[in-house]
Design a protein around this motif. Sequence first.
Motif, PDB file in Angstrom:
ATOM      1  N   ALA A   1      -1.994   4.631   7.573  1.00  0.00           N
ATOM      2  CA  ALA A   1      -1.108   5.745   7.223  1.00  0.00           C
ATOM      3  C   ALA A   1      -1.453   7.003   8.011  1.00  0.00           C
ATOM      4  O   ALA A   1      -0.570   7.725   8.452  1.00  0.00           O
ATOM      5  CB  ALA A   1      -1.168   6.029   5.726  1.00  0.00           C
TER       6      ALA A   1
ATOM      7  N   GLN B   1      -4.698   0.276   2.931  1.00  0.00           N
ATOM      8  CA  GLN B   1      -4.003   1.371   2.261  1.00  0.00           C
ATOM      9  C   GLN B   1      -4.896   2.610   2.194  1.00  0.00           C
ATOM     10  O   GLN B   1      -6.118   2.491   2.187  1.00  0.00           O
ATOM     11  CB  GLN B   1      -3.661   0.954   0.827  1.00  0.00           C
ATOM     12  CG  GLN B   1      -2.481   0.019   0.733  1.00  0.00           C
ATOM     13  CD  GLN B   1      -1.162   0.768   0.704  1.00  0.00           C
ATOM     14  OE1 GLN B   1      -1.053   1.831   0.124  1.00  0.00           O
ATOM     15  NE2 GLN B   1      -0.160   0.204   1.349  1.00  0.00           N
ATOM     16  N   PRO B   2      -4.298   3.793   2.083  1.00  0.00           N
ATOM     17  CA  PRO B   2      -5.098   5.015   1.881  1.00  0.00           C
ATOM     18  C   PRO B   2      -5.826   4.975   0.531  1.00  0.00           C
ATOM     19  O   PRO B   2      -5.456   4.201  -0.352  1.00  0.00           O
ATOM     20  CB  PRO B   2      -4.048   6.135   1.866  1.00  0.00           C
ATOM     21  CG  PRO B   2      -2.786   5.537   2.411  1.00  0.00           C
ATOM     22  CD  PRO B   2      -2.856   4.071   2.124  1.00  0.00           C
ATOM     23  N   VAL B   3      -6.825   5.831   0.399  1.00  0.00           N
ATOM     24  CA  VAL B   3      -7.540   5.942  -0.885  1.00  0.00           C
ATOM     25  C   VAL B   3      -7.394   7.340  -1.479  1.00  0.00           C
ATOM     26  O   VAL B   3      -7.859   7.601  -2.586  1.00  0.00           O
ATOM     27  CB  VAL B   3      -9.047   5.642  -0.730  1.00  0.00           C
ATOM     28  CG1 VAL B   3      -9.262   4.187  -0.360  1.00  0.00           C
ATOM     29  CG2 VAL B   3      -9.689   6.559   0.301  1.00  0.00           C
ATOM     30  N   GLU B   4      -6.755   8.210  -0.740  1.00  0.00           N
ATOM     31  CA  GLU B   4      -6.576   9.601  -1.171  1.00  0.00           C
ATOM     32  C   GLU B   4      -5.933   9.657  -2.554  1.00  0.00           C
ATOM     33  O   GLU B   4      -4.975   8.942  -2.826  1.00  0.00           O
ATOM     34  CB  GLU B   4      -5.655  10.284  -0.151  1.00  0.00           C
ATOM     35  CG  GLU B   4      -5.662  11.795  -0.207  1.00  0.00           C
ATOM     36  CD  GLU B   4      -4.531  12.365   0.653  1.00  0.00           C
ATOM     37  OE1 GLU B   4      -4.377  11.911   1.807  1.00  0.00           O
ATOM     38  OE2 GLU B   4      -3.804  13.223   0.140  1.00  0.00           O
TER      39      GLU B   4
ATOM     40  N   GLU C   1      -7.069   8.622  -5.275  1.00  0.00           N
ATOM     41  CA  GLU C   1      -7.481   7.543  -6.176  1.00  0.00           C
ATOM     42  C   GLU C   1      -8.888   7.825  -6.707  1.00  0.00           C
ATOM     43  O   GLU C   1      -9.704   8.426  -6.017  1.00  0.00           O
ATOM     44  CB  GLU C   1      -7.499   6.201  -5.430  1.00  0.00           C
ATOM     45  CG  GLU C   1      -6.130   5.735  -4.969  1.00  0.00           C
ATOM     46  CD  GLU C   1      -6.171   4.363  -4.280  1.00  0.00           C
ATOM     47  OE1 GLU C   1      -5.097   3.780  -4.099  1.00  0.00           O
ATOM     48  OE2 GLU C   1      -7.272   3.887  -3.938  1.00  0.00           O
TER      49      GLU C   1
ATOM     50  N   ARG D   1     -12.091  -0.835  -0.532  1.00  0.00           N
ATOM     51  CA  ARG D   1     -10.732  -0.875   0.001  1.00  0.00           C
ATOM     52  C   ARG D   1     -10.647  -1.953   1.077  1.00  0.00           C
ATOM     53  O   ARG D   1     -11.477  -1.990   1.987  1.00  0.00           O
ATOM     54  CB  ARG D   1     -10.357   0.494   0.590  1.00  0.00           C
ATOM     55  CG  ARG D   1      -9.070   0.508   1.365  1.00  0.00           C
ATOM     56  CD  ARG D   1      -7.856   0.034   0.552  1.00  0.00           C
ATOM     57  NE  ARG D   1      -7.274   1.077  -0.264  1.00  0.00           N
ATOM     58  CZ  ARG D   1      -6.998   0.941  -1.558  1.00  0.00           C
ATOM     59  NH1 ARG D   1      -7.254  -0.194  -2.194  1.00  0.00           N
ATOM     60  NH2 ARG D   1      -6.451   1.928  -2.225  1.00  0.00           N
TER      61      ARG D   1
ATOM     62  N   ASP E   1       8.344   4.562  -5.530  1.00  0.00           N
ATOM     63  CA  ASP E   1       6.948   4.633  -5.100  1.00  0.00           C
ATOM     64  C   ASP E   1       6.403   6.044  -5.209  1.00  0.00           C
ATOM     65  O   ASP E   1       5.203   6.243  -5.394  1.00  0.00           O
ATOM     66  CB  ASP E   1       6.842   4.176  -3.640  1.00  0.00           C
ATOM     67  CG  ASP E   1       7.367   2.774  -3.472  1.00  0.00           C
ATOM     68  OD1 ASP E   1       6.633   1.844  -3.816  1.00  0.00           O
ATOM     69  OD2 ASP E   1       8.523   2.605  -3.035  1.00  0.00           O
ATOM     70  N   GLY E   2       7.289   7.009  -5.059  1.00  0.00           N
ATOM     71  CA  GLY E   2       6.848   8.399  -5.132  1.00  0.00           C
ATOM     72  C   GLY E   2       8.047   9.305  -5.273  1.00  0.00           C
ATOM     73  O   GLY E   2       9.116   9.028  -4.739  1.00  0.00           O
TER      74      GLY E   2
ATOM     75  N   ARG F   1      -6.566  -5.895  -7.453  1.00  0.00           N
ATOM     76  CA  ARG F   1      -6.358  -4.447  -7.330  1.00  0.00           C
ATOM     77  C   ARG F   1      -6.018  -4.002  -5.911  1.00  0.00           C
ATOM     78  O   ARG F   1      -6.460  -2.942  -5.451  1.00  0.00           O
ATOM     79  CB  ARG F   1      -7.571  -3.678  -7.851  1.00  0.00           C
ATOM     80  CG  ARG F   1      -7.796  -3.960  -9.329  1.00  0.00           C
ATOM     81  CD  ARG F   1      -8.766  -2.994  -9.959  1.00  0.00           C
ATOM     82  NE  ARG F   1      -9.009  -3.378 -11.346  1.00  0.00           N
ATOM     83  CZ  ARG F   1     -10.061  -3.012 -12.057  1.00  0.00           C
ATOM     84  NH1 ARG F   1     -10.980  -2.231 -11.522  1.00  0.00           N
ATOM     85  NH2 ARG F   1     -10.193  -3.399 -13.304  1.00  0.00           N
ATOM     86  N   ALA F   2      -5.240  -4.828  -5.237  1.00  0.00           N
ATOM     87  CA  ALA F   2      -4.716  -4.397  -3.941  1.00  0.00           C
ATOM     88  C   ALA F   2      -3.940  -3.102  -4.142  1.00  0.00           C
ATOM     89  O   ALA F   2      -3.252  -2.944  -5.145  1.00  0.00           O
ATOM     90  CB  ALA F   2      -3.789  -5.471  -3.381  1.00  0.00           C
ATOM     91  N   HIS F   3      -4.070  -2.178  -3.229  1.00  0.00           N
ATOM     92  CA  HIS F   3      -3.352  -0.887  -3.269  1.00  0.00           C
ATOM     93  C   HIS F   3      -3.783  -0.033  -4.453  1.00  0.00           C
ATOM     94  O   HIS F   3      -3.092   0.919  -4.791  1.00  0.00           O
ATOM     95  CB  HIS F   3      -1.823  -1.077  -3.329  1.00  0.00           C
ATOM     96  CG  HIS F   3      -1.231  -1.743  -2.126  1.00  0.00           C
ATOM     97  ND1 HIS F   3       0.063  -1.537  -1.727  1.00  0.00           N
ATOM     98  CD2 HIS F   3      -1.767  -2.601  -1.222  1.00  0.00           C
ATOM     99  CE1 HIS F   3       0.305  -2.266  -0.641  1.00  0.00           C
ATOM    100  NE2 HIS F   3      -0.789  -2.915  -0.318  1.00  0.00           N
ATOM    101  N   SER F   4      -4.883  -0.358  -5.084  1.00  0.00           N
ATOM    102  CA  SER F   4      -5.338   0.368  -6.276  1.00  0.00           C
ATOM    103  C   SER F   4      -6.808   0.734  -6.122  1.00  0.00           C
ATOM    104  O   SER F   4      -7.505   0.160  -5.292  1.00  0.00           O
ATOM    105  CB  SER F   4      -5.191  -0.510  -7.527  1.00  0.00           C
ATOM    106  OG  SER F   4      -3.852  -0.812  -7.789  1.00  0.00           O
TER     107      SER F   4
END
Lengths: 460, 460
Positions: free
Chosen positions: A32, A87-90, A92, A116, A311-312, A430-433
């Motif tokens: 991203a 995926q980003p972790v920002e 989270e 991640r 999604d947002g 927990r993909a994307h989590s």
Amino acid sequence: MSESEVLAYLDAHQQEHVEQVRRFVRQPSISADGTGITAMADLVASRIRAIGGAAEIIPTEGHPVVWGRLDAGAPKTLLFYGMYDVQPVEGETWTVPPFDGEIVDMPTHGRSMVARGVFNSKGPMAGFFNVLGAYRALGGKPPVNIVFMIEGEEELGSRHLPQFVESHRDRLRADAAYFAFYGQDPRGVSNIYLGTKGIVFLEFICRGGAWGGPEKRMIHGSNAVWIGSPTWRLLQALASMMGRDEQILIEGFYDEVADLDADEEHLLERLTEVWNERETLAAHDVRRFKFEGRGESLLRNYLTLPTLNIDGIVSGWIGPGSKTVLPNEARARVDMRLVPSMDIERILGRLRRHLDGQGYADIQIEVWQTYPWARTKWKSTVVQAMVAAIKSQGIEPYAWPTLAGSAPMYLFSTVLGMPFVMGGLGHGGRAHSPDEYATIEGMRLFERSVAAFLERLAAS
Amino acid sequence: MSESEVLAYLDAHQQEHVEQVRRFVRQPSISADGTGITAMADLVASRIRAIGGAAEIIPTEGHPVVWGRLDAGAPKTLLFYGMYDVQPVEGETWTVPPFDGEIVDMPTHGRSMVARGVFNSKGPMAGFFNVLGAYRALGGKPPVNIVFMIEGEEELGSRHLPQFVESHRDRLRADAAYFAFYGQDPRGVSNIYLGTKGIVFLEFICRGGAWGGPEKRMIHGSNAVWIGSPTWRLLQALASMMGRDEQILIEGFYDEVADLDADEEHLLERLTEVWNERETLAAHDVRRFKFEGRGESLLRNYLTLPTLNIDGIVSGWIGPGSKTVLPNEARARVDMRLVPSMDIERILGRLRRHLDGQGYADIQIEVWQTYPWARTKWKSTVVQAMVAAIKSQGIEPYAWPTLAGSAPMYLFSTVLGMPFVMGGLGHGGRAHSPDEYATIEGMRLFERSVAAFLERLAAS
């Protein structure tokens, strides 16, 4: 060498192999924002070389593709499709640093690496390399040739992969494609996947304009007494698309949704025997499904329904303090998941007509990415090789006609015209989590299943 | 000294007085995050002392109140209510730095200071001090005693002001209250205000729970195929409150909305003569009002309608890249503006019942701040003194029964039981927006109107 020698080698070198997974997750590679992408591509290419392959980092208009080939002089060739981005972790909240590769004793899953990308999808990729490395360490070669195509934009919707595939058809010749995946659920039930849903990711943008509303900037909130709100407008436009019964209200949205074929109906029947509702809910910390019904009816929804997910969404002032503003813009990002035989352009046309018909011709639709659904046949060689491989490990595999998720597998099934399979033993989640994880024992089982798969694919 | 001496002094010292405004706007004082609040309170207190008053910075549970008194030995006392805080500027795009106090030649408005707070409300406050300073410079005293109550939390909804007023009734004794305001529109038409709407600022929070939806974290967006979305849920709950005809659908929301009284009807009639639709639209860069109709019908809506405005909404992933997630939480901040004779508790009860009745008992309502509407009578002395003052400057004032905006004027009308007026000459705009401004010529006119007002209040 014999299959059992390879399996014994894998078991004996597990600790070292887990370290290879950790090397991969310790290198952030967030597509991203580009963080660590170059370093990760280098790491992957050098790993391919270390296990005896040739590798090139091939530029695209986005992040590069790592292409490689490991020639075993075998009659069959497998195209390994992987991803080196995450995926980003920002924003989270993780219980461990997301890029350390810490091993944690998880309550229900046991010893697991929490990081991640460890599940989606650096762990399985590293495991696949470990298996190939085992053949080399034992002085041999894998039973099939391998072509590697590992992209750095999967989490961006594989934006430049179609172009890459078109331009490199000659370097991608193979008998079948494989996407490595830890396919066991927390109880150990083994799943493999024969398809993916298509995706349309887009953004709705509503701004002040001819209809009213502030055009240039947020204005004082008290003006809402006589000036229209782009935020309310977008909300009402979105609400017009989704019934409270979870039915999508865009005219014709479901028109091309196909029934399962006979093989798929049989697979669904088998899935119903083992699939556990409570476990799926627990995995996501969710108390109930959005549909009534159980078992087969839920699974059928999962396999056959398209979705419209937000999604947002953002508008106005969301920072600290109570700023009272009438926003000049509202945005919502939405993903639609498409099933056979829905068509991307047709769905986008219906969406536009829905908005226009509701009086929202001013609301912009910005399409960020799309790709079609993909399916491979249950009876194809590569699927049957994976089924036999998992059975050889004493485990009964269950095949899902499709994942609910999306991956550009149509590049194999449709563009390159080869069957594919996604799966393997192993467990993660927990993909994307936050706290994405994969179990250490699962990493071992995964490598065994891959070795068995390569052997059976070669023999088939 | 004579009124004309004071007016002459103000004109002669305009440049110096503009510098006093600039001193105030150069000191950021963002109540939302506390930036510069202490320094600004000090600046205000020292300015009160410099013009011959006594000042104290009195702590509250939030930002302090600057209290002061300038004893003129006069029979009448005016309570000057001001604010030393401003709105945040984060996320806004300004054409000049927001805290420099730059003077810019604006296309339609002429020479203007462009700065956060110059209109709302440091410019008028500094101008008021300048007038009091003029009396002192001329060796005299103002014609009325002044009590100052200047808060640092107006933009946070004056959270701790009610408590301050209750605890300091003895220090707030006065005949009337005044809120200084540049009340001229871009054509020079002069407006004064006799009321404010009440406000309820709250946040709706929808999370996964017993109804479904992810409870602990965002999960992979493909799960939307069978797991409910707090984002869709909040959107549908919000959409259930607002008709596409801009009618608020909460049962009973309009039940207590009062008609204008006879004086107010007369004021509306006069406003209709001068109010200019196009100018209001242009001031906000808006092309049309949200209601059909013109003139009186629009103005009546402005004066009499309550609102339900979305100040901010956020859910899911709104950062860079296309992260496909099913959010576990959605939040929307909303302000309701209340008119006579709506009651805060009753409205909150109706809102809760609406959500419960629609099946959204799980959606939380977090009330951030509230205060009631306020009205003062057209015939009250302080209003008539302001009207006469503006007329004395050769300008015809138009009185608005209420602003659409909110300010805690009920503390004067209801709690302290005194009439109030808001206004003065001068022009500014873009409160709560980028490039907030006030004209230099307006600053001069404002000071003249204040001097004339104090004289007429003393004489009445």
